[in-house]
Design a protein around this motif. Structure first.
Motif, PDB file in Angstrom:
ATOM      1  N   HIS A 158      44.427  -3.741  88.797  1.00 40.12           N
ATOM      2  CA  HIS A 158      43.136  -4.100  88.227  1.00 40.12           C
ATOM      3  C   HIS A 158      42.162  -2.909  88.273  1.00 40.12           C
ATOM      4  O   HIS A 158      41.521  -2.564  87.272  1.00 40.12           O
ATOM      5  CB  HIS A 158      42.573  -5.292  88.997  1.00 40.12           C
ATOM      6  N   ASN A 159      42.066  -2.285  89.445  1.00 32.75           N
ATOM      7  CA  ASN A 159      41.125  -1.173  89.572  1.00 32.75           C
ATOM      8  C   ASN A 159      41.510   0.010  88.695  1.00 32.75           C
ATOM      9  O   ASN A 159      40.665   0.702  88.147  1.00 32.75           O
ATOM     10  CB  ASN A 159      41.001  -0.754  91.038  1.00 32.75           C
ATOM     11  N   ILE A 162      40.522  -0.855  85.070  1.00 34.25           N
ATOM     12  CA  ILE A 162      39.074  -0.724  84.823  1.00 34.25           C
ATOM     13  C   ILE A 162      38.689   0.748  84.668  1.00 34.25           C
ATOM     14  O   ILE A 162      37.990   1.128  83.734  1.00 34.25           O
ATOM     15  CB  ILE A 162      38.266  -1.336  85.988  1.00 34.25           C
ATOM     16  N   THR A 163      39.161   1.576  85.595  1.00 38.00           N
ATOM     17  CA  THR A 163      38.749   2.982  85.551  1.00 38.00           C
ATOM     18  C   THR A 163      39.515   3.762  84.481  1.00 38.00           C
ATOM     19  O   THR A 163      39.110   4.845  84.096  1.00 38.00           O
ATOM     20  CB  THR A 163      38.928   3.666  86.922  1.00 38.00           C
ATOM     21  N   ALA A 214      39.780   2.895  81.462  1.00 41.13           N
ATOM     22  CA  ALA A 214      39.072   2.744  80.184  1.00 41.13           C
ATOM     23  C   ALA A 214      38.423   4.053  79.743  1.00 41.13           C
ATOM     24  O   ALA A 214      38.421   4.375  78.557  1.00 41.13           O
ATOM     25  CB  ALA A 214      38.021   1.657  80.305  1.00 41.13           C
ATOM     26  N   GLY A 215      37.902   4.780  80.710  1.00 38.27           N
ATOM     27  CA  GLY A 215      37.216   6.024  80.371  1.00 38.27           C
ATOM     28  C   GLY A 215      38.136   7.106  79.853  1.00 38.27           C
ATOM     29  O   GLY A 215      37.690   8.067  79.242  1.00 38.27           O
ATOM     30  N   ARG A 216      39.441   6.960  80.123  1.00 36.92           N
ATOM     31  CA  ARG A 216      40.343   8.042  79.742  1.00 36.92           C
ATOM     32  C   ARG A 216      41.195   7.705  78.535  1.00 36.92           C
ATOM     33  O   ARG A 216      42.156   8.390  78.248  1.00 36.92           O
ATOM     34  CB  ARG A 216      41.248   8.398  80.931  1.00 36.92           C
TER      35      ARG A 216
END
Lengths: 200, 179
Positions: free
Chosen positions: B79-80, B83-84, B86-88
């Motif tokens: 999950h984490n 979420i993170t 997404a920026g890449r």
């Protein structure tokens, strides 16, 4: 979805599907992960290996050439290398574990890493600037201290300037690409964070 | 609460770690694929994310002491990472229509929506939920109880219940739209 039965149906549909599971076997995933993990460790090792290589090279030069100019040059090289290693070590601090076990904390960690990348860019330019300053100071110094050595140095000037221009161009290109990526990632992560916090 | 935070520490090789990792992949591969599909509609980004998740699990595994269930451990990392990640992503986030991930490129969006199977409609609807609701729905669909979802997301069980309640209503509306 007004009944639990409907929800149970959805759970069944969901769990029976293999959305986009490309069927890669576990062994292949493991091999890819192991390779990626090795690459990451190698990258970390490479930083220190380069530092160690420069230190050994300078030590060898100092041992074989006892001149004052070699000493000054060697000292500068070691200072720059030490500075770079110190920076990379400091820049990693606090970037491994989030402050709390929550999604927002992970996002903050990701944003912190972006800041770290931004700092790396600034540091690269600072280091280059210091090296150029050193060279600028070094030339007049050689003129006064070792007039006999000045001519060979001047003969090498075009090559040196060429290299410097190449380094500056490469760094400028890297900076432009990295900055735009950082900005895009930051915008995305900030938007996601805001979305999460707003719904808390 | 279990710690999955040590995802960037270097794994310490010890006997059985590789076998355990293989078992985790075997067991959770479909779930991770579904989770990745929920967050990334672009194939390359999705593959990137799956790879990223398994790498993070591999690196965190030596630090896993069994303070929570293995499932919580894997899902928290996944999950984490999602979420993170997404920026890449290589491409911008999918628009609502793109999120439908239509299988037949020749068909118009309208026609294709009708052609979507039940599971595709569900995936499309889940993707359209806001992030807070999506994560709760996704974990519920994967069969996690509210207590475990709370552990994965780092929120209270009451918060999970509230989000799930709202998300169900929204999901119902979206599924109605896609019929």
């Amino acid at each position: 979805m007004n009944t639990n039965a409907e929800w149970t149906d959805l759970v069944t549909v969901w769990q029976q599907s293999a959305h986009h599971d490309d069927g890669t076997e576990a062994g292949a995933i493991r091999r890819r992960v192991a390779a990626q993990s090795r690459r990451m460790s190698l990258m970390l090792f490479a930083e220190y290996a380069i530092g160690a290589f420069i230190t050994c090279f300078v030590a060898w030069k100092l041992a074989t050439d006892k001149g004052l100019d070699t000493f000054v040059w060697g000292f500068a090289m070691l200072w720059f290398t030490g500075m770079a290693l110190q920076f990379t070590s400091d820049n990693r601090k606090g970037q491994w574990v989030p402050a709390a076990e929550s999604t927002v904390a992970y996002l903050d960690l990701a944003l912190g890493r972006l800041q770290r990348r931004q700092r790396s860019l600034r540091f690269a330019w600072l280091l280059l600037g210091l090296q150029v300053l050193f060279l600028v100071a070094w030339y007049p110094a050689t003129w006064f201290l070792w007039p006999q050595a000045t001519w060979p140095l001047i003969e090498r000037t075009p090559a040196l300037l060429g290299w410097l221009a190449l380094v500056i161009m490469a760094l400028a290109g890297w900076t432009a690409v990295a900055r735009s990526r950082i900005a895009a990632e930051r915008a995305d992560l900030t938007r996601i964070r805001a979305e999460l916090v707003a719904d808390e | 609460m279990c710690m999955a935070a040590q995802t960037l520490e270097h794994p310490v090789a010890h006997p059985g770690l590789d076998t355990r990792f293989g078992e985790l992949i075997e067991h959770y591969r479909p779930s991770i694929a579904r989770l990745a599909a929920t967050y990334e509609s672009n194939r390359a980004d999705r593959e990137d994310l799956v790879q990223d998740i398994w790498l993070a699990v591999w690196r965190a595994l030596p630090g896993f002491r069994g303070d929570c269930s293995e499932r919580t451990f894997v899902f928290r990392i996944a999950h984490n990472r999602a979420i993170t990640h997404a920026g890449r992503r290589r491409q911008p986030a999918a628009t609502l229509d793109e999120a439908l991930d239509v299988s037949d490129p020749r068909a118009s969006t309208e026609q294709s929506v009708h052609l979507l199977s039940e599971r595709d409609r569900l995936l499309a609807a889940v993707r359209r939920l806001s992030l807070n609701w999506r994560e709760v729905v996704l974990l519920t669909l994967e069969g996690l109880p509210q207590r475990e979802i709370a552990q994965v997301l780092g929120i209270t069980e009451a918060n999970v219940a509230v989000r799930l309640n709202r998300a169900r209503t929204e999901l119902r509306r979206l599924l109605g739209e896609h019929r």
